[in-house]
Design an enzyme around this catalytic site. Structure first.
Site, short mmCIF file in Angstrom:
data_model
loop_
_atom_site.label_atom_id
_atom_site.label_comp_id
_atom_site.label_asym_id
_atom_site.label_seq_id
_atom_site.Cartn_x
_atom_site.Cartn_y
_atom_site.Cartn_z
CG HIS A 72 -1.71 -1.30 1.31
ND1 HIS A 72 -2.21 -1.77 2.50
CD2 HIS A 72 -2.06 -2.22 0.37
CE1 HIS A 72 -2.83 -2.92 2.31
NE2 HIS A 72 -2.74 -3.21 1.02
CB THR A 73 3.68 2.33 -2.06
OG1 THR A 73 3.27 1.87 -3.36
CG2 THR A 73 4.53 1.27 -1.41
#
Length: 590
Positions: free
Chosen positions: A517-518
């Protein structure tokens, strides 16, 4: 000299979730569309065939579905004073590759944002005062509200066949659901799956501790389902091969199981796999895109003219492509000026490891990406008083098994032998009775957390790699300690033999998987001075370029990003259809 293709109406860069959504809407309108995908043209039947897909070594360890990092990767450093080094092994996050992208091998946790997530600076300043937000924290509002996005959250859930239980329908609290969620217009498309035993234990203990557990929303179908496009999904069988794998049961929502079967063979859509886009081409004014340049599978440089460019690759690749193309002003952390690369964020994930009494049998091999789990939101968003705590943000808390695979999912207690008979005895003793209460925490944006082009390292095509400058800040460390202590209260009600708490610590460790989840780097907002794109994901500087995906997030919420990513894409696609195609130009006046 680049080969030049015939012009098309639109070119889509990356055919994952958002690229597939955009391709569906644009081809519905009759546009001639070319989709360029850097990896292979994957489908479930060939890339997730059983029993080959149930190979933990090939897929989970060696990353058969992931981007080859030898050709292109990112470089990472903790501070601006350091020299970044390349990310050579998939560990902290997993970069997808090929049609479907990371949406092919995700877990299926499908959340909506909380209203305060989307207007976080305004919300916290209104409730706690402007001085509550510390110096150097660069959080900002999204420029779009939950109320505007609600119909698109609903539609994306219907496309994915999301299984869950509503807790708030049009303001009415519904028994069994999440009482702290924002109002929904209708129930989930499918009911939740039956909870795993570990989730039942967690839910009971959480209630006893005074909290509000509910079934975690899962795009792992609980029943056979036909989505609005006529695509059918089968029920999840809890095989334990979700994250890092394609779904051979056609149960986990992915572009391959929800959208691509409808559009893949349309005559006005051409999918060109193994096509690595290196630049978005601009006219002499720099204010209009004329198409893209890419390297095809044979190593040829190709120019694809187009009237409309959709940048829908993975978050990091979106940012890098904008920087390589000279679209938008690059962010400068020293002056605080510029926008492209600004506000990179990640996720901060504490946990509580619990050892249940001997004789407990939780069958961890019965697992799924999200189905059968329970969660609670009592420490998420601004659902609790932050005033005396001194931090912004929070985390959702959950329990369940994604599987019990032998290589990566056989964890041992501290001090246990790592080989031989001692290892065998430890596994036999703990495999069935060890569980984890996990927390996925928000991460705020900071002046010194950003993305730019690396001055030293280049990819196989000779182009600069993307450089990440990122480390944990005191805000997230305080938040993590608070939520893990609350989760420990739940552990006390489990009747455990023992439990221990853990947080990621003071320094970001790239060697340990945390989440993919960048976010950030091409952020959305209401002001072109502080954002790259407007509320419709349209570039302020180049109006015929739209940038989708989690690169739009001005900071990271606690929830997994896919639900919000999809809703934003559908919201943008609606504006493209109803407004832009009829009158091309800026959809929001600066």
């Amino acid at each position: 000299m680049a080969m030049k293709k015939d012009a098309v109406d639109a070119v889509i860069i990356g055919l994952g979730w958002t690229g597939s959504i955009m391709a569906k809407v644009l081809t519905d309108e009759g546009l001639k569309v070319v989709a360029l995908e850097r990896g292979p043209n994957k489908d479930t039947a060939d890339a997730a065939a059983y029993p080959q897909i149930a190979d933990e070594l090939a897929y989970a360890v060696r990353g058969k579905l992931f981007q080859p990092l030898a050709k292109e990767t990112v470089t990472i450093r903790h501070r601006m004073s350091e020299t970044a080094v390349p990310y050579r092994q998939h560990a902290s996050f997993l970069l997808g590759n090929g049609v479907g992208g990371a949406g092919f091998h995700w877990n299926g946790q499908h959340w909506r944002a909380l209203p305060e997530d989307l207007r976080i600076r305004s919300h916290f300043e209104e409730r706690y005062g402007k001085d509550f937000i510390p110096e150097g924290m660069t959080i900002q509002d999204y420029g779009v509200t939950y109320e505007e996005l609600e119909p698109y959250f609903t539609h994306f859930e219907e496309v994915c066949g999301t299984s869950g239980k509503a807790g708030n329908i049009n303001g009415q609290i519904m028994p069994g659901g999440n009482p702290l969620e924002a109002p929904r217009s209708k129930e989930y498309p499918l009911p939740p799956s039956s909870p795993m035993y570990v989730a039942q234990l967690f839910a009971k203990a959480a209630k006893e501790a005074g909290y509000d557990p509910f079934p975690l929303p899962a795009s792992n179908a609980s029943q056979a389902y036909t989505n609005p496009y006529g695509v059918r999904l089968g029920p999840c069988n809890f095989c334990g091969f979700c994250e890092r794998f394609g779904c051979y049961m056609y149960s986990k929502a992915s572009p391959q199981t929800t959208i691509l079967p409808v559009i893949r063979h349309r005559p006005n859509l051409e999918i060109r796999a193994n096509s690595y886009v290196t630049k978005i081409n601009l006219d002499a004014s720099g204010k209009k895109a004329t198409g893209v340049t890419y390297i095809d599978g044979q190593g040829n440089e190709v120019e694809q003219p187009a009237d409309l460019v959709i940048v829908s690759a993975f978050q990091m690749h979106n940012v890098r492509l904008l920087l390589l193309s000279g679209i938008g002003k690059p962010y400068d952390p020293v002056t605080g000026e510029g926008v492209v690369g600004k506000n990179y964020a990640y996720q901060y994930n504490p946990s509580v490891t619990v050892m249940m009494p001997k004789g407990t049998h939780m069958n961890p091999f019965i697992g799924a990406g999200a189905a059968g789990m329970y969660a609670l939101d009592n420490f998420n968003g601004d659902q609790f008083d932050h005033g005396p705590l001194g931090f912004v943000g929070g985390a959702y808390t959950s329990a369940g098994f994604t599987g019990g695979r032998p290589i990566l999912q056989t964890s041992l207690p501290k001090g246990a032998p790592t080989w031989g008979k001692g290892w065998q005895a430890a596994v036999a003793d703990t495999y069935e009775r060890k569980m984890s209460i996990g927390m996925e925490g928000s991460v705020m944006a900071y002046r010194d957390a950003y993305l730019d082009l690396d001055p030293t390292y280049k990819d196989a095509a000779g182009l600069p790699l993307l450089r990440m400058t990122f480390n944990w800040h005191d805000n997230e460390i305080k938040m993590g300690q608070y939520v893990v202590n609350r989760a420990a209260e739940i552990a006390k009600h489990l009747g455990a033999e023992s439990y221990s708490t853990g947080t990621p610590g003071a320094t970001y460790d790239t060697r340990i998987y945390q989440s993919t989840h960048t976010t950030g780097g091409a952020i959305m907002g209401a002001d072109p001075k502080t954002s790259v794109i407007n509320k419709y994901l349209q570039c302020w500087d180049v109006p015929n370029v739209f940038v989708t995906g989690a690169s739009a997030f001005p900071q990271n919420l606690a929830y997994n990003p896919t639900g919000l990513v999809g809703a934003l894409a559908y919201h943008a696609a609606q504006a493209l259809k109803d407004q832009y195609l009829k009158n091309p130009g800026p959809l929001v006046q600066a």
